[in-house]
Design a protein around this motif. Sequence first.
Motif, PDB file in Angstrom:
ATOM      1  N   TYR A 298       0.893  -1.319  -0.058  1.00 56.91           N
ATOM      2  CA  TYR A 298       0.131   0.094  -0.088  1.00 56.91           C
ATOM      3  C   TYR A 298       0.877   1.438   0.149  1.00 56.91           C
ATOM      4  CZ  TYR A 298      -4.187  -2.573   1.367  1.00 56.91           C
ATOM      5  OH  TYR A 298      -5.400  -3.489   1.344  1.00 56.91           O
ATOM      6  N   THR A 299       0.453   2.516  -0.555  1.00 62.89           N
ATOM      7  CA  THR A 299       1.006   3.565  -0.416  1.00 62.89           C
ATOM      8  C   THR A 299      -0.086   4.621  -0.463  1.00 62.89           C
ATOM      9  OG1 THR A 299       0.940   3.859  -3.138  1.00 62.89           O
ATOM     10  CG2 THR A 299       3.141   2.843  -1.939  1.00 62.89           C
ATOM     11  N   PHE A 300       0.225   5.696   0.211  1.00 62.16           N
ATOM     12  CA  PHE A 300      -0.643   6.916   0.250  1.00 62.16           C
ATOM     13  C   PHE A 300      -0.008   8.033   0.118  1.00 62.16           C
ATOM     14  CE2 PHE A 300      -2.036  10.245   3.211  1.00 62.16           C
ATOM     15  CZ  PHE A 300      -3.455  10.470   2.828  1.00 62.16           C
ATOM     16  N   GLY A 301      -0.419   9.119  -0.499  1.00 60.62           N
ATOM     17  CA  GLY A 301       0.328  10.307  -0.767  1.00 60.62           C
ATOM     18  C   GLY A 301      -0.412  11.484  -0.907  1.00 60.62           C
ATOM     19  N   PHE A 302       0.112  12.633  -1.275  1.00 59.68           N
ATOM     20  CA  PHE A 302      -0.699  13.905  -1.527  1.00 59.68           C
ATOM     21  C   PHE A 302      -0.548  14.046  -3.032  1.00 59.68           C
ATOM     22  CE2 PHE A 302       0.407  14.430   2.984  1.00 59.68           C
ATOM     23  CZ  PHE A 302      -0.754  14.790   3.405  1.00 59.68           C
ATOM     24  N   SER A 303      -1.292  14.556  -3.602  1.00 56.81           N
ATOM     25  CA  SER A 303      -1.339  14.691  -5.474  1.00 56.81           C
ATOM     26  C   SER A 303      -1.395  15.954  -5.795  1.00 56.81           C
ATOM     27  CB  SER A 303      -2.198  13.529  -5.806  1.00 56.81           C
ATOM     28  OG  SER A 303      -3.482  13.705  -5.537  1.00 56.81           O
ATOM     29  N   VAL A 304      -0.735  16.387  -6.995  1.00 51.73           N
ATOM     30  CA  VAL A 304      -1.216  17.555  -7.572  1.00 51.73           C
ATOM     31  C   VAL A 304      -1.411  17.521  -9.031  1.00 51.73           C
ATOM     32  CG1 VAL A 304       0.055  19.949  -7.960  1.00 51.73           C
ATOM     33  CG2 VAL A 304       0.546  18.866  -5.780  1.00 51.73           C
ATOM     34  N   PRO A 305      -2.620  17.260  -9.431  1.00 47.56           N
ATOM     35  CA  PRO A 305      -2.981  17.123 -10.801  1.00 47.56           C
ATOM     36  C   PRO A 305      -2.754  18.305 -11.655  1.00 47.56           C
ATOM     37  CG  PRO A 305      -4.932  16.870  -9.766  1.00 47.56           C
ATOM     38  CD  PRO A 305      -3.656  17.142  -8.626  1.00 47.56           C
ATOM     39  N   VAL A 306      -2.144  18.244 -12.726  1.00 50.11           N
ATOM     40  CA  VAL A 306      -2.368  19.492 -13.674  1.00 50.11           C
ATOM     41  C   VAL A 306      -3.018  19.108 -15.097  1.00 50.11           C
ATOM     42  CG1 VAL A 306      -1.006  21.226 -14.923  1.00 50.11           C
ATOM     43  CG2 VAL A 306      -0.373  20.565 -12.445  1.00 50.11           C
ATOM     44  N   LEU A 307      -4.097  19.766 -15.532  1.00 53.91           N
ATOM     45  CA  LEU A 307      -4.677  19.041 -16.595  1.00 53.91           C
ATOM     46  C   LEU A 307      -5.050  20.235 -17.700  1.00 53.91           C
ATOM     47  CD1 LEU A 307      -7.477  16.969 -14.488  1.00 53.91           C
ATOM     48  CD2 LEU A 307      -5.273  15.997 -16.011  1.00 53.91           C
ATOM     49  N   VAL A 308      -5.258  19.898 -18.926  1.00 54.51           N
ATOM     50  CA  VAL A 308      -5.743  20.296 -19.950  1.00 54.51           C
ATOM     51  C   VAL A 308      -6.938  19.605 -20.528  1.00 54.51           C
ATOM     52  CG1 VAL A 308      -5.518  21.635 -22.169  1.00 54.51           C
ATOM     53  CG2 VAL A 308      -3.568  21.686 -20.452  1.00 54.51           C
ATOM     54  N   LYS A 309      -8.105  20.412 -20.433  1.00 55.04           N
ATOM     55  CA  LYS A 309      -9.461  19.895 -21.068  1.00 55.04           C
ATOM     56  C   LYS A 309      -9.842  20.656 -22.393  1.00 55.04           C
ATOM     57  CE  LYS A 309     -12.910  18.993 -18.378  1.00 55.04           C
ATOM     58  NZ  LYS A 309     -14.078  19.447 -17.480  1.00 55.04           N
ATOM     59  N   GLN A 310     -10.265  19.832 -23.380  1.00 56.32           N
ATOM     60  CA  GLN A 310     -10.609  20.339 -24.782  1.00 56.32           C
ATOM     61  C   GLN A 310     -11.747  19.931 -24.812  1.00 56.32           C
ATOM     62  OE1 GLN A 310      -8.921  22.512 -26.476  1.00 56.32           O
ATOM     63  NE2 GLN A 310     -10.725  22.688 -27.847  1.00 56.32           N
ATOM     64  N   ARG A 311     -12.989  20.653 -25.090  1.00 55.62           N
ATOM     65  CA  ARG A 311     -14.355  20.177 -25.225  1.00 55.62           C
ATOM     66  C   ARG A 311     -14.500  20.023 -26.925  1.00 55.62           C
ATOM     67  NH1 ARG A 311     -14.547  22.856 -20.843  1.00 55.62           N
ATOM     68  NH2 ARG A 311     -14.180  24.836 -21.777  1.00 55.62           N
ATOM     69  N   PHE A 312     -15.231  18.997 -27.440  1.00 51.62           N
ATOM     70  CA  PHE A 312     -15.453  18.786 -28.584  1.00 51.62           C
ATOM     71  C   PHE A 312     -17.054  18.865 -28.900  1.00 51.62           C
ATOM     72  CE2 PHE A 312     -11.509  16.609 -27.781  1.00 51.62           C
ATOM     73  CZ  PHE A 312     -10.488  17.283 -28.885  1.00 51.62           C
ATOM     74  N   SER A 313     -17.773  18.630 -27.873  1.00 49.96           N
ATOM     75  CA  SER A 313     -19.160  18.711 -28.349  1.00 49.96           C
ATOM     76  C   SER A 313     -19.718  18.761 -26.680  1.00 49.96           C
ATOM     77  CB  SER A 313     -19.631  17.360 -28.986  1.00 49.96           C
ATOM     78  OG  SER A 313     -19.666  16.328 -28.108  1.00 49.96           O
ATOM     79  N   LYS A 314     -21.125  18.668 -26.821  1.00 47.84           N
ATOM     80  CA  LYS A 314     -22.092  19.093 -25.634  1.00 47.84           C
ATOM     81  C   LYS A 314     -21.529  17.918 -24.436  1.00 47.84           C
ATOM     82  CE  LYS A 314     -26.675  19.541 -23.792  1.00 47.84           C
ATOM     83  NZ  LYS A 314     -28.161  19.462 -23.958  1.00 47.84           N
ATOM     84  N   ASN A 315     -21.241  16.725 -24.945  1.00 45.82           N
ATOM     85  CA  ASN A 315     -21.206  15.798 -24.021  1.00 45.82           C
ATOM     86  C   ASN A 315     -19.802  14.675 -24.094  1.00 45.82           C
ATOM     87  OD1 ASN A 315     -23.702  15.650 -22.449  1.00 45.82           O
ATOM     88  ND2 ASN A 315     -24.781  15.326 -24.141  1.00 45.82           N
ATOM     89  N   PHE A 316     -18.957  15.504 -24.593  1.00 44.15           N
ATOM     90  CA  PHE A 316     -17.713  14.755 -24.934  1.00 44.15           C
ATOM     91  C   PHE A 316     -16.341  15.968 -24.868  1.00 44.15           C
ATOM     92  CE2 PHE A 316     -14.141  13.227 -27.803  1.00 44.15           C
ATOM     93  CZ  PHE A 316     -14.079  12.074 -27.230  1.00 44.15           C
ATOM     94  N   ALA A 317     -15.669  15.419 -24.286  1.00 39.02           N
ATOM     95  CA  ALA A 317     -14.254  16.144 -23.811  1.00 39.02           C
ATOM     96  C   ALA A 317     -13.120  15.469 -23.525  1.00 39.02           C
ATOM     97  CB  ALA A 317     -14.589  17.405 -22.774  1.00 39.02           C
ATOM     98  N   ILE A 318     -11.890  15.679 -23.758  1.00 33.86           N
ATOM     99  CA  ILE A 318     -10.804  14.999 -23.357  1.00 33.86           C
ATOM    100  C   ILE A 318     -10.049  15.878 -22.624  1.00 33.86           C
ATOM    101  CG2 ILE A 318      -8.652  13.863 -24.288  1.00 33.86           C
ATOM    102  CD1 ILE A 318     -10.351  13.071 -26.445  1.00 33.86           C
ATOM    103  N   SER A 319      -9.284  15.232 -21.469  1.00 35.92           N
ATOM    104  CA  SER A 319      -8.343  16.051 -20.799  1.00 35.92           C
ATOM    105  C   SER A 319      -6.901  15.147 -20.776  1.00 35.92           C
ATOM    106  CB  SER A 319      -8.683  16.021 -19.160  1.00 35.92           C
ATOM    107  OG  SER A 319      -9.844  16.937 -19.109  1.00 35.92           O
ATOM    108  N   LEU A 320      -5.869  15.761 -20.789  1.00 38.07           N
ATOM    109  CA  LEU A 320      -4.482  15.490 -20.778  1.00 38.07           C
ATOM    110  C   LEU A 320      -3.634  16.062 -19.589  1.00 38.07           C
ATOM    111  CD1 LEU A 320      -3.724  15.128 -24.545  1.00 38.07           C
ATOM    112  CD2 LEU A 320      -4.417  13.203 -22.878  1.00 38.07           C
ATOM    113  N   GLY A 321      -2.769  15.321 -19.241  1.00 41.05           N
ATOM    114  CA  GLY A 321      -2.164  16.247 -18.259  1.00 41.05           C
ATOM    115  C   GLY A 321      -1.086  15.281 -17.374  1.00 41.05           C
ATOM    116  N   ALA A 322      -0.618  15.706 -16.046  1.00 41.65           N
ATOM    117  CA  ALA A 322       0.501  14.894 -15.410  1.00 41.65           C
ATOM    118  C   ALA A 322      -0.114  15.120 -14.039  1.00 41.65           C
ATOM    119  CB  ALA A 322       1.723  15.365 -15.512  1.00 41.65           C
ATOM    120  N   GLN A 323       0.486  14.121 -13.067  1.00 38.47           N
ATOM    121  CA  GLN A 323       0.100  14.463 -11.590  1.00 38.47           C
ATOM    122  C   GLN A 323       1.554  14.089 -10.808  1.00 38.47           C
ATOM    123  OE1 GLN A 323      -3.388  12.737  -9.980  1.00 38.47           O
ATOM    124  NE2 GLN A 323      -2.352  11.437  -8.570  1.00 38.47           N
TER     125      GLN A 323
END
Length: 237
Positions: free
Chosen positions: A137-162
């Motif tokens: 088991y591991t436990f830790g604190f996280s810092v996500p950094v993301l870029v989200k691009q929306r393509f339609s009303k119900n569809f989007a993609i996010s890419l990034g790092a944590q």
Amino acid sequence: MKKLMIFAFMLIGMTANAAVEVENVDDDSTIINNGVKIANGADEDDAWSMHLNIGVNIPTSTHGLDFAPFRSWEIGWTVAQYDWTLKNQKTTLSAGAGISLRDYTLSGHDKLFVVADKQVGVGERDGNISELSSSIYTFGFSVPVLVKQRFSKNFAISLGAQLNWNVYGRVHNHYETGDDEVDVSTRGLKYRPLTVDLIGIVHVAKSFGFYCKYSPMSVMKKNYGPEFKSVSVGVYF
């Protein structure tokens, strides 16, 4: 672990009931906001939000060591995330802070992790025990950094790092001997304190998506335990 799973499902209920949809003047580019909106941002289109992800870990580069993916879990809770939507209303930059719990469970019931002088090895099950389950088991604190691009009303993609700051690790062995159930936990592992993950999220509804995360850095420090990396997949709220 059971208490954490119950807590996670409670949070899922919260996110499902409290998802927020912010509409642009163009109905075809509705902003998809997974999670819970917890505060407004500095500008009209910015916001503070909270997110949850639950998935399975699939260890890779295991050097012949067998893991059980569907008994290896990950729970992540982004307690606060700032979402900054650009003027085009289709791109959102995000940065957050949260916590992450991961476990990696050996496949089968005949091997277990053993710890000696802070080094983690793998041993054979004693013939007097049964129903063996052995995990790191591991436990830790996280810092996500993301870029989200929306393509339609119900569809989007996010890419990034944590970025992960791992502050706790242990080996947990659970087994039965005779009529008794035994839980043995060993702390003081030499895990990597800082690791980086690569993240991809597919948003398919206002409050639901799927994520894939690749962890290219070994969980344990070199020469202090089995060296393996992992891929995790699951749901994102």
